[in-house]
Design a protein around this motif. Structure first.
Motif, short mmCIF file in Angstrom:
data_model
loop_
_atom_site.label_atom_id
_atom_site.label_comp_id
_atom_site.label_asym_id
_atom_site.label_seq_id
_atom_site.Cartn_x
_atom_site.Cartn_y
_atom_site.Cartn_z
N GLY A 169 0.80 -1.22 0.00
CA GLY A 169 0.00 0.00 0.00
C GLY A 169 0.83 1.27 0.00
N HIS A 170 2.13 1.14 0.29
CA HIS A 170 3.03 2.30 0.34
C HIS A 170 4.17 2.21 -0.66
CE1 HIS A 170 1.24 1.90 4.42
NE2 HIS A 170 1.12 3.20 4.32
N ARG A 171 4.71 0.99 -0.86
CA ARG A 171 5.88 0.82 -1.69
C ARG A 171 5.80 -0.51 -2.42
NH1 ARG A 171 9.74 -0.75 1.20
NH2 ARG A 171 11.49 -0.01 -0.03
N ILE A 172 6.13 -0.50 -3.68
CA ILE A 172 6.24 -1.75 -4.43
C ILE A 172 7.48 -1.66 -5.31
CG2 ILE A 172 4.67 -0.94 -6.25
CD1 ILE A 172 3.80 -3.91 -6.53
N ARG A 173 8.33 -2.66 -5.24
CA ARG A 173 9.59 -2.65 -5.97
C ARG A 173 9.41 -3.02 -7.43
NH1 ARG A 173 11.52 -6.52 -2.47
NH2 ARG A 173 12.17 -5.68 -0.45
N TYR A 174 10.31 -2.52 -8.25
CA TYR A 174 10.48 -3.04 -9.59
C TYR A 174 11.95 -3.44 -9.73
CZ TYR A 174 12.90 1.24 -11.04
OH TYR A 174 13.80 2.27 -11.17
N TYR A 175 12.22 -4.34 -10.66
CA TYR A 175 13.59 -4.77 -10.93
C TYR A 175 13.97 -4.46 -12.37
CZ TYR A 175 14.23 -7.00 -6.43
OH TYR A 175 14.39 -7.22 -5.08
N THR A 176 15.25 -4.25 -12.56
CA THR A 176 15.81 -3.92 -13.87
C THR A 176 16.70 -5.04 -14.35
OG1 THR A 176 15.80 -1.56 -13.29
CG2 THR A 176 17.18 -2.23 -15.15
N TYR A 177 16.54 -5.46 -15.60
CA TYR A 177 17.33 -6.55 -16.17
C TYR A 177 18.00 -6.08 -17.46
CZ TYR A 177 14.16 -9.21 -13.15
OH TYR A 177 13.45 -9.66 -12.08
N ASP A 178 19.25 -6.43 -17.60
CA ASP A 178 19.96 -6.21 -18.85
C ASP A 178 19.63 -7.38 -19.77
OD1 ASP A 178 21.71 -5.95 -20.96
OD2 ASP A 178 23.48 -5.55 -19.73
N VAL A 179 18.86 -7.14 -20.81
CA VAL A 179 18.42 -8.21 -21.71
C VAL A 179 18.94 -7.98 -23.12
CG1 VAL A 179 16.38 -8.78 -20.34
CG2 VAL A 179 16.22 -7.00 -22.10
#
Length: 861
Positions: free
Chosen positions: A178-188
């Motif tokens: 409800g306050h924070r949600i992560r995203y991830y970064t990938y080198d593709v």
């Protein structure tokens, strides 16, 4: 060697600085080699960005979390940084190897993606089946670089052109959604190609809407539907960029996984697999349009630490076949992860895997301690060829597994356990000449591994697995020595602040989920709520990160203000529900808070302790109210003494926990401490040299004995082998730390209490004392800027050693006794100052470098 050598710098607390969320990341570097006693006088930092180089000079010895001296990075910018340093000789080191840093997406407007999910999720009566989502795209020219940014309501695993993206697990992890949600970064970059391509993802419930918590658990805690947000950005040679993002043109189909739950396990039917579903040119006929989901991009954040990964594979040590055809496996280690199967069989055959931490006296799995976590995986074979499978979106805590449907197939090579936890860098080691103590320490390490799965949890196996605040509050010093857990704890503390109530109450566990009348709504609880104050201070001491104090200041202040109000004019916190010295060995199995020590004595002691730490925090931050808070700490201490002190060195609760807590929190005057220590020692001896402490008293017990001149008794207590003791579980074959001193009874029966976990790190906080008092290494300044070495020859051991990767480099001590000779070897990293305490008294200042000392010792002091 005539000059210093610098390792590649690091950025913030990242091991992999791609897609970071800081636009001005602080830099750290280690001088790995230098002349004896060398010290840094200044450093030059170089940034290469867009083909241009710029440098900045930083004066002084600072090399840990040094402020970014360049212009802030912008979203997506990629650069390299390197460092060189000068010492007093005026000679510059060579440039360090470069470190790469790449910014993530800083603004909500950077996202073009739309959140999508399978349309069937919107039917509340539908089966909660995981989904496959896909889309195709075309690239007109080759990619110079490509980045995939992903997050989800639920758990995801992405694929491009039939190849899995990344090696992380359970992304995007569990935060306070409800306050924070992560995203991830990938080198593709290596996965995309000129011409037709396909992007797909698996999507399952996970923590977002899956079953969580005890009492049967709760579903849909954060939402009723799953969602995927994915954005692929491809940069071409002409600097143009192609963006492929989730949107309404995507399609969905049911996954071959029929069911997947973190507590329940996963059921997968390989006959339902869809070959080529994430490859270009796929022409599946049963795919349906996706539905758009609501998603707040203002909540999206980059990770502050590493993800969960498989860090080890373990083959079973033993296999027993039952008369009814089951196979019961012993992996020899209580672990957290899942089992991978490799099998050849007929289509439709089902292999079932059940998990448990222990077996009963008949050799059958003992699943009662799992409560509502069924922890069962099922795989239905597609048949005909060798098949390899492991669950994708679940994990289990187990040492033993029961395999049904395996038949007479060989176990070797066909079944493997894959260990999973947050992929933290190991930073601390300990060993000694006593195999049982070394095994105890190894048990602590394994309990940390199993309970740092994206956040610090209390147990990894039963229907709970929650971020209990009190557990990490007492374990944080040990955790910070063993692993670089700074990224995990930084993220978790942000959620603590986010979920703190307006009146300052810190929930019992974070993230918060429903927990029945006892836990929800949250109530102020001493020792647990104090994590808001004490965990940031521990992180400052171990990692030298003053920013964590600054960022968590409002949370810490709100908590201690609440304690101050609850304590009232007499500064005694004597009202409200408290857990006290939770699970002391005298507490009844069905009432873990009902132990020897007055819970309100414990609450008032913690109020005084947190007040003192908050005052120290204010002073460190240079805040104007530091004097006012220091006075409050004095009032809180006086409140404790006025209510619970009955005379010089005596307390109303005549218990080990009461004295240990009061001694270590400085609640006795110096002239009273010897008497308090003497009474504590008497209580230990009256218990036949056994402890009688629980979660809050145990971590300070040996230190309190040591501080008051009873080091020998502390050692004897640590060596105790009958219950309750640290080594009793080792004698019973434990490979992790237990929740209860007697989680397994001497006759081999499992404790009848409802709370009976065999993997629970709180009581493993003793490892911190082992590092400091047995091996003899301890921080003596924030971030290990100062180090104290003191060989623990009083332990009676023949040898001990410990090493820690400090922010300045490796510090270590190894000592051994042979006859009347004590040999000590100490390593001091460049940039740190150290003191070596001699066995016969006196101290010696040590500069950086390797130092060897030898003394005669006719008696072990």
């Amino acid at each position: 060697m005539t000059h210093a050598v610098v390792d590649a710098p690091t950025l913030e607390h990242h091991r992999e600085a791609i897609g970071i969320g800081e636009n001005a990341p602080r830099m750290s570097w280690i001088v790995s080699r230098a002349p004896h006693g060398w010290r840094q006088l200044r450093a030059e930092l170089e940034l290469e960005l867009d083909g241009r180089r710029r440098t900045r000079t930083v004066d002084g010895a600072g090399s840990v979390l040094v402020d970014w001296p360049f212009e802030p990075l912008r979203s997506r910018e990629s650069a390299t940084v390197r460092v060189r340093v000068w010492g007093a000789d005026g000679e510059a080191s060579p440039w360090s190897p470069p470190a790469r840093v790449e910014a993530g997406l800083f603004e909500p407007t950077d996202w073009q993606a739309v959140a999508i999910g399978p349309a069937w999720d919107e039917d509340p009566e539908s089966q909660r089946r995981p989904a496959l989502l896909r889309s195709e795209f075309h690239l007109d020219s080759p990619a110079v670089s490509a980045r995939l940014y992903v997050t989800a309501h639920g758990l995801y695993q992405a694929e491009i052109n039939g190849v899995r993206v990344g090696d992380d697990e359970l992304g995007p992890g569990w935060t306070s959604y409800g306050h924070r949600i992560r995203y991830y970064t990938y080198d593709v970059t290596d996965l995309v190609r000129e011409g037709p391509n396909a992007l797909g993802a698996h999507l399952a419930d996970g923590w977002f809407r899956g079953r969580l918590g005890f009492g049967g658990g709760h579903v849909n805690v954060y939402g009723e539907t799953t969602a995927l947000v994915a954005q692929l950005e491809v940069t071409h040679a002409d600097a143009s960029r192609t963006v492929i993002a989730t949107g309404p043109e995507w399609q969905a189909a049911p996954s071959p996984a029929q069911w997947s739950g973190l507590l329940e396990g996963e059921t997968y039917d390989a006959r339902d697999e869809i070959p080529g579903w994430s490859e270009a040119g796929f022409t599946g006929v049963d795919w349906t349009p996706v539905a758009k989901r609501d998603f707040d991009f203002d909540r999206i954040v980059a990770p502050s630490g590493p993800p969960v990964r498989c860090t080890q594979e373990i083959a079973p040590l033993g296999a027993r076949r039952t008369d009814d055809g089951r196979v019961i496996l012993d992996f020899g280690q209580n672990l957290v992860g899942r089992i991978r199967l490799t099998v050849v069989g007929h289509a439709g055959e089902t292999i079932q895997v059940r998990h448990a931490e222990v077996v009963d006296r008949t050799g059958e799995l003992c699943t009662r301690p799992l409560r509502g976590a069924t922890s069962t995986d099922r795989y239905v074979l597609r048949g005909g060829v060798s098949e390899t499978w492991e669950p994708r979106f679940t994990i289990h805590g187990f040492r033993y597994a029961e395999i049904t449907g395996w038949g007479d197939r060989p176990v070797d090579g066909g079944i493997i356990a894959r260990v999973m936890h947050t992929d933290m860098r190991r930073t601390g080691w300990f060993a000694c000449s006593d195999p049982m103590l070394s095994r105890l320490h190894e048990n602590v390490v394994w309990s940390m591994r199993g309970n740092f799965v994206d956040l610090p949890t209390d147990c990894p196996q039963r229907d709970e697995r929650l971020g209990w605040t009190g557990d990490i509050q007492v374990f944080a010093p040990t955790a910070s020595f063993l692993y670089d857990c700074s990224g995990v704890l930084t993220s978790w503390l942000r959620d603590v602040a986010a979920e703190q109530l307006p009146d300052g109450t810190v929930p019992w566990y974070v993230p918060t989920i429903p927990g029945g009348d006892q836990w929800t709504p949250p109530r102020p609880g001493a020792g647990w709520g104090d994590a808001a104050t004490l965990v940031p201070w521990t992180m400052f001491q171990h990692f030298g990160d003053v920013e964590v104090l600054r960022r968590q200041w409002p949370s810490a202040r709100a908590w201690t203000d609440l304690e101050h109000r609850l304590a009232g004019d007499d500064h005694v916190w004597d009202a409200g529900y408290q857990l006290g010295d939770w699970l002391d060995p005298t507490a009844p199995p069905d009432d873990p808070a009902n132990g020897l020590t007055d819970p309100h004595l414990v609450a008032t002691a913690y109020y005084a302790h947190s007040s003192a730490v908050l005052a120290a925090t204010a002073a460190e931050l240079g805040r104007a109210e530091s004097d006012e808070l220091a006075e409050r700490a004095v009032q809180a201490r006086n409140g404790f003494r006025g209510r619970y002190r009955t005379g010089p060195g005596r307390l109303t609760s005549d218990s080990q926990a009461a004295y240990a807590i009061a001694i270590m929190f400085g609640l006795f005057d110096p002239e009273e401490e010897p008497a308090a220590g003497q009474r504590l020692a008497e209580l230990v001896r009256e218990a036949d040299v056994h402890l009688t402490t629980g979660f809050l008293g145990t971590p300070v017990l040996l230190d309190a004995l040591t501080r008051t001149g009873h080091r020998d008794l502390a050692v004897e207590l640590l060596w105790q082998r009958s219950v309750p003791s640290w080594l009793y579980p080792v004698t019973m074959g434990a490979t992790t730390i237990w929740e209860r001193w007697d989680s397994m009874l001497p006759d081999g029966e499992v404790n009848p209490g409802e709370m009976t976990s065999f993997n629970h790190y709180a009581l493993g906080a003793v490892a911190d004392w082992m590092h400091r008092a047995i091996a003899g290494i301890a921080p003596a300044g924030p971030g290990w800027r100062g180090i104290r070495f003191r060989p623990g020859v009083e332990s009676g051991l023949d040898s001990a050693e410990a090493a820690h990767e400090t922010p300045y480099g490796r510090a270590s001590i190894a000592w051994s006794v042979t006859g009347s000779a004590l040999e000590v070897e100490v390593r001091v990293p460049v940039g740190a100052a150290a003191v070596l305490e001699h066995p016969a008294g006196g101290t010696e200042d040590l500069p950086s470098g390797l130092h060897r000392r030898s003394w005669r010792t006719d008696a072990r002091c």
